[in-house]
Every structure is written in C-alpha cells, then in structure tokens.
Design a protein around this motif. Structure first.
Motif, short mmCIF file in Angstrom:
data_model
loop_
_atom_site.label_atom_id
_atom_site.label_comp_id
_atom_site.label_asym_id
_atom_site.label_seq_id
_atom_site.Cartn_x
_atom_site.Cartn_y
_atom_site.Cartn_z
N ASP A 160 8.47 2.07 2.64
CA ASP A 160 7.26 2.76 3.08
C ASP A 160 7.53 4.20 3.49
O ASP A 160 6.68 4.85 4.08
N ASP A 207 2.07 -10.34 0.07
CA ASP A 207 1.01 -9.52 -0.51
C ASP A 207 1.42 -9.21 -1.96
O ASP A 207 2.24 -9.91 -2.54
N THR A 250 3.18 -6.68 -3.13
CA THR A 250 4.25 -5.68 -3.19
C THR A 250 4.97 -5.72 -4.53
O THR A 250 5.17 -4.69 -5.19
N GLN A 256 0.80 -1.23 0.00
CA GLN A 256 0.00 0.00 0.00
C GLN A 256 0.83 1.28 0.00
O GLN A 256 0.30 2.37 -0.21
N TRP A 257 2.15 1.16 0.23
CA TRP A 257 3.00 2.35 0.30
C TRP A 257 4.15 2.36 -0.70
O TRP A 257 4.73 3.41 -0.96
N HIS A 278 3.17 -4.21 -7.53
CA HIS A 278 3.22 -2.76 -7.55
C HIS A 278 4.57 -2.26 -8.05
O HIS A 278 4.65 -1.28 -8.80
#
Length: 337
Positions: free
Chosen positions: A90, A43, A45, A15-16, A48
């Motif tokens: 992050d 996840d 990561t 998410q970051w 992304h």
C-alpha cells in the motif's frame, strides 16, 4: 536470474496494490523481480495483482493467513537473488528508489543495508529522515527503528539466520533491524524516496498500543546491548521518561541530562560509540526542550518579552540550532500560534 527481488507482502490491500506495484515496475533500475506474497487475502487483492501483465511479477499466493511476520519469512524462503528490497503493498516508491540503493551498495562494499528518507501521507503527513551514518543511526535505534523500505544484501538474512519473529508483531521490522545492527552496517540516504501510506485499517494504526509495548521490548534489548546491568528502576525511567522526553519543568531537563550522562558512562560493551550516543542524547533532549518552550513560553503568541525570558532562564542555548533563529524571527514578527 535477476539481481534483485522486491519483496512485497500483501493482505487485503486491493484498493492500493496496483498503484504500489506500478511504482515498482516503473523503476529506473529494471533488473529485478517483484515477488508478491499474499497472506490469504479475503478481498480481491490477488485479482488486481494478476491483472497486471509484466514478466517481472512473481506471485506466491497462500490460502492461509499466518500474519505479517511469517508471511515475510515465506517470501524470504523462496528468494535467491543477490539483493533484496522490501516494501508493502500500500506504499509508493520514487522511481529511482532501487537505483539509488544499489548504487550505494555497489560503491560501498562495507555497507550491507541501505535505507531512505520517506514521507507519510494519508491520515498523517510528515517527512522523516534518519541519521545518515551507521553509528548515529545505531544510537537512534535506542528510541525507534531507523531502517525502512531497505535495499540490502540477501546475505544479511541468510548468513545470520535473521528471521521476522511472530512474537514481536506488530513491531517485527524494528525487532529484525535491531538484530541486524549487530551484524551489518547501515547507511541512510538523505532523500525522500518513499511514500508511506497511513490509513485507519493498517496494522500500525489499528494496533497502536500493542506496537508501543512490543517496541519497548526492542528498546530494552538495545539498552541491554549498551550495558546488561541496568536496574529495573533505570529501565523503567528509560522507557517512561527518557524515550518520550516530555518535559514539565526545568528539573525534568536536569534529570534527563543526568540520565544521558549515566548511559554514556555505562557504555562499556563497545557496541556504541560515546560520541554518537552523546550527539543523539543532546538532540533528543533539545527537541524535548523545544516542545516545553513552545508550550510554556509561547502558548499564544511569539513575543520579544517571552524570548528575553527564555534567554534569561538559560534554555535558548539548549534548543536545536535550526529552531533558534526561527524563534527570533517569529518573535520579531509578533506571530500568533
């Protein structure tokens, strides 16, 4: 071959991570590669990361999760550029982070590691500045780490066999830079060039007690570097009383000052300068006194009567200089807590 590698370890930061990577790709200094070393994220990561199309990104994805320290070492093993910068997946860098660090290293060949001021954001908000000059920041290492998101010469790692140690997790950075101070010179830029995200799932939050214990191990190593002959009782006082500097009465202040004098007197190894130690200890105790004064003298409201009592008790002159005037102004305004 680029001149610099930004080493970014990742583990479940989906998410970051895009925001972090973009803050690197948008740097004003462009001669770098971004090495993303993924520690078996479960996840998305990696999805992304791979979605960002930029030739400066290099991905080293490992299926096994070995932990942050060994994952960082895996990254160091495949870096061969002159310079290295370190950030997490992050966090967010200011656009001139790299340019500023490289300028310091280029203009000062004697400096090996350039660190920066930073700001916490997320569940915690505060600005952090470490002492600018090497001797002062080294003295502060007795209390906590003074190097963050550094830009440094790769030779610091390579020539001194500096590695992150798994047994120091989750204080692996503090441990590494404590050892680096023995062989390298550090400079801290007095600007906020990094934003350090705080959230409930990160290592430093989830394993706070373990981090305190491992950090205490490093503090003792720095203390023993000052002098290897402290007694067990003195070491315990250093960790339990002197480092946290929680003051309950004026006798506590006297005790802290006596211990500070003892440390300076025992500084016989030549690894610290007495002046830097004295500056750090005086400042450390002054902020402890400030906390005590705020609790005891100004528990509800800032008043001239409480300020006069503070002056009469002889504590006003011990406070940090920048806080003395603030107290006077607050008392003149009868400000509430």
């Amino acid at each position: 071959m680029p001149r610099l590698t930004v080493l970014m370890p990742t583990y479940n930061v989906a998410q970051w991570v895009e925001e972090s990577i973009q803050s690197v790709l948008q740097q004003t200094y462009a001669d770098f590669e971004l090495l993303v070393v993924d520690d078996g994220s479960t996840d998305n990561t990696l999805e992304h990361v791979r979605a960002i199309k930029d030739p400066r990104i290099r991905i080293a994805a490992f299926p096994d999760n070995v932990g942050l320290a060994d994952n960082l070492n895996r990254g160091l093993d495949i870096i061969n550029t002159e310079l290295v910068a370190r950030m997490d997946g992050d966090d967010i860098a200011e656009l001139d982070w790299l340019e500023t660090g490289i300028k310091v290293l280029d203009e000062h060949p004697d400096i090996d590691i350039c660190s920066f001021g930073f700001q916490f954001f997320g569940i915690k908000h505060s600005l952090v500045r470490f002492p600018e000059l090497h001797e002062d920041s080294k003295a502060q290492m007795l209390f906590g780490c003074t190097v963050i998101v550094p830009v440094l010469r790769r030779s610091v790692y390579a020539d001194n066999n500096l590695r992150y140690r798994t047994d120091t997790f989750p204080a692996e950075d503090y441990s590494l830079w404590a050892r680096a101070y023995r062989v390298a010179k550090v400079y801290n830029v007095q600007r906020t060039l990094f934003h350090y995200r705080t959230h409930a799932t990160q290592i430093s939050t989830a394993r706070r007690q373990a981090q305190i214990e491992k950090s205490n191990d490093v503090r003792l190593q720095m203390l023993e570097w000052l002098n290897p002959h402290f007694t067990d009782e003195e070491k315990q006082y250093f960790l339990d009383i002197f480092v946290p500097c929680h003051i309950n009465n004026k006798e506590d202040i006297s005790s802290l000052k006596r211990f500070a004098d003892l440390l300076v007197c025992r500084n016989t190894q030549g690894h610290y300068t007495n002046d830097a130690l004295r500056r750090k200890f005086d400042s450390h105790i002054a902020y402890g006194v400030l906390d005590y004064v705020e609790r005891i003298y100004f528990s509800y409201r800032y008043t001239p009567k409480a300020l006069f009592r503070l002056l009469f008790d002889g504590l006003y002159s011990i406070l940090p200089k920048k806080n003395r005037r603030k107290l006077v102004v607050k008392c003149a305004l009868l400000k509430k807590k």
